[in-house]
Scaffold this motif. Structure first.
Motif, PDB file in Angstrom:
ATOM      1  N   ARG A 397      87.982 -64.169  17.909  1.00 58.35           N
ATOM      2  CA  ARG A 397      88.195 -64.978  18.983  1.00 58.35           C
ATOM      3  C   ARG A 397      89.365 -64.316  20.044  1.00 58.35           C
ATOM      4  NH1 ARG A 397      89.076 -71.383  18.255  1.00 58.35           N
ATOM      5  NH2 ARG A 397      88.649 -71.265  20.349  1.00 58.35           N
ATOM      6  N   ASP A 400      89.308 -65.287  23.634  1.00 62.94           N
ATOM      7  CA  ASP A 400      90.080 -66.820  23.745  1.00 62.94           C
ATOM      8  C   ASP A 400      91.625 -66.402  23.681  1.00 62.94           C
ATOM      9  OD1 ASP A 400      87.704 -67.981  23.804  1.00 62.94           O
ATOM     10  OD2 ASP A 400      87.680 -68.335  21.848  1.00 62.94           O
ATOM     11  N   ALA A 431      93.459 -74.611  17.359  1.00 64.36           N
ATOM     12  CA  ALA A 431      93.353 -75.568  18.433  1.00 64.36           C
ATOM     13  C   ALA A 431      93.969 -75.084  19.819  1.00 64.36           C
ATOM     14  CB  ALA A 431      93.957 -76.847  18.074  1.00 64.36           C
ATOM     15  N   ASP A 434      91.228 -73.227  21.589  1.00 70.65           N
ATOM     16  CA  ASP A 434      90.572 -74.013  22.300  1.00 70.65           C
ATOM     17  C   ASP A 434      90.733 -74.256  23.711  1.00 70.65           C
ATOM     18  OD1 ASP A 434      88.496 -73.646  20.197  1.00 70.65           O
ATOM     19  OD2 ASP A 434      89.554 -75.445  18.812  1.00 70.65           O
ATOM     20  N   ASP A 435      92.053 -74.687  23.579  1.00 70.91           N
ATOM     21  CA  ASP A 435      92.568 -75.325  25.206  1.00 70.91           C
ATOM     22  C   ASP A 435      94.006 -74.455  25.530  1.00 70.91           C
ATOM     23  OD1 ASP A 435      93.117 -77.006  27.328  1.00 70.91           O
ATOM     24  OD2 ASP A 435      94.156 -78.452  25.944  1.00 70.91           O
TER      25      ASP A 435
END
Length: 472
Positions: A397, A400, A431, A434-435
């Motif tokens: 990731r 991200d 988490a 993800d955001d």
């Protein structure tokens, strides 16, 4: 073994060549040989082997298992020796002093550029250029620590599977004369368990050495796999690999060296200045390895197709990765922590490096994208290592995490971006990847609350001249 009544201090002649007996004693920790094992060896005809040939074979076996212990642990000496031989086959020239000077200068420039974009401390960090064998020597103790639990687990599983198989066969299922009449093969295997664990530990050591040696031929910098393999103050570049990397991209080699020097310096700064990151990374790998579940069904299935007395066939079975670790709940948790930390480290390094090199390197964007793709896909050596331990050291990731740190920087500058490392409790988690915008908003809200509390405290102590904290 029993002693002669006339000479109680001298062991009875076992009837097998002394060279073989010496090897077997070495593998069993110096203990007397079990009589059933001696009879089995006679049945195999080893008491008739040419003494000179046996002495040569015994020397090779003793050399291989000299420092192996009964736990099946990785033999650091064997693994390092195999890794060094692996890099020697690839070609491993000694680093010239001029090349080492280039690395020192590149890291010095990198630190100047990084000083403009981050306040993380780099005191004492020094650039180095290492050969592949130097990297092997420096990093192998860490690799051993990380994979030792798997080596021991595989050894235990292999011994248990072989004992179970021989027990199922029984005396009648083995070649005639292999064991004395009335002998329980499974019980004999239990007596030979320490020897088997030594053998398995040494074979696993060979596999680890091959994997690390191959990896040494591919990495561009000492910490490219995102683990703290080399402690500060060393910021290590691998000149042979960097030249090949630049040539493959058709990019100027000095630019590639500077770009990679900035990345490695940023990564080393992070491990150096944030004391909790490196231990948590290594702990996550160790936790994953310690809870590895070996696929004993696969091992038993493989052993059914080979002669249990054929050591070479057993080694080929191991090389075929008959053990397939299955992820337990504890492993899944460790893997989640590891993947998140790997992504955060490389995402931060990516953002900081881009900011540092953009004003100076014309091909910075192309280099950055090439490195991101390289880390995302993993090289052949990383796949080899993943096959050995069941773990891929890739920041899945990375993009991200890079987006999260870029958002923090856009919101509160470099200080807000780097503050994410201030404590493990405030660091982003899976988490938050993800955001990222939600994480940034939460950080801003917490910062505003801290400012309001600080202002109120100052007011109560009479230090603000009557000004009241506000919510604006």
């Amino acid at each position: 073994m029993t002693n002669s009544p006339d000479r109680p201090d001298e062991p009875e002649d076992s009837g097998i060549p002394p060279e073989l007996e010496q090897v077997l004693r070495g593998l069993t920790g110096g203990r007397d040989l079990d009589p059933q094992m001696v009879e089995m060896l006679r049945g195999m005809g080893l008491d008739q082997v040419d003494p000179q040939m046996l002495q040569m074979v015994a020397g090779q076996v003793q050399s291989m298992f000299a420092s192996a212990d009964e736990s099946g642990s990785v033999d650091l000496g064997v693994a390092t020796d195999i890794a060094r031989k692996t890099v020697a086959v690839q070609g491993d020239p000694t680093v010239a002093s001029a090349v080492d000077d280039e690395a020192r200068q590149a890291v010095s420039v990198a630190n100047l550029w990084l000083d403009a974009v981050t306040d993380l401390d780099h005191t004492g960090l020094v650039g180095r250029a290492w050969s592949r064998s130097e990297w092997v020597e420096a990093t192998m103790p860490v690799w051993r620590e990380l994979v030792d639990p798997i080596a021991i687990g595989v050894g235990d599983a292999m011994g248990n599977a072989l004992t179970k198989q021989l027990g199922a066969l029984g005396e009648g299922g083995l070649p005639e004369g292999l064991v004395p009449p009335g002998t329980n093969p499974a019980a004999m295997m239990g007596q030979m368990a320490p020897m088997l664990r030594r053998m398995q530990g040494s074979m696993f050591s060979v596999q680890l050495g091959q994997a690390v040696g191959t990896l040494a031929g591919e990495i561009l910098t000492a910490g490219e796999v995102s683990l703290p393999l080399v402690p500060a103050p060393n910021v290590v570049l691998m000149p042979e690999a960097i030249d090949a990397f630049a040539q493959g991209l058709e990019i100027d080699a000095p630019q590639a060296r500077l770009h990679l020097a900035v990345r490695e310096s940023a990564r080393t700064r992070l491990f150096h200045a944030v004391p909790w990151v490196a231990p948590q990374l290594l702990a996550a790998v160790r936790d994953y390895a310690a809870d590895t579940t070996i696929d004993t069904d696969a091992i038993e299935e493989g052993l059914r197709s080979i002669d249990p007395t054929d050591a070479e066939a057993m080694q080929q079975a191991l090389a075929g990765r008959l053990f397939a670790p299955q992820q337990s709940s504890a492993q899944k948790a460790a893997l989640a922590r590891l993947e998140t930390l790997l992504a955060l480290v490389e995402g931060w390094v990516d953002v900081v490096t881009a900011a540092a090199v953009k004003p100076h390197l014309p091909q910075a964007d192309a280099l950055g994208e090439a490195i991101r793709r390289r880390r995302a896909s993993g090289g052949p050596a990383e796949k080899t290592f993943a096959g050995l331990v069941g773990l891929e050291l890739r920041p899945r990731r990375l993009r991200d995490a890079a987006n999260l740190f870029a958002a923090l920087e856009a919101s509160g500058g470099a200080e807000a971006r780097d503050a994410a490392w201030s404590h493990p409790d405030v660091a982003p988690d899976a988490a938050d990847l993800d955001d990222p915008l939600g994480y940034v908003e939460r950080v801003r809200s917490d910062a505003k609350g801290d400012d309001w509390d600080a202002g109120l405290d100052a007011l109560l102590r009479g230090e603000t001249g009557g000004d009241r904290p506000t919510d604006s």
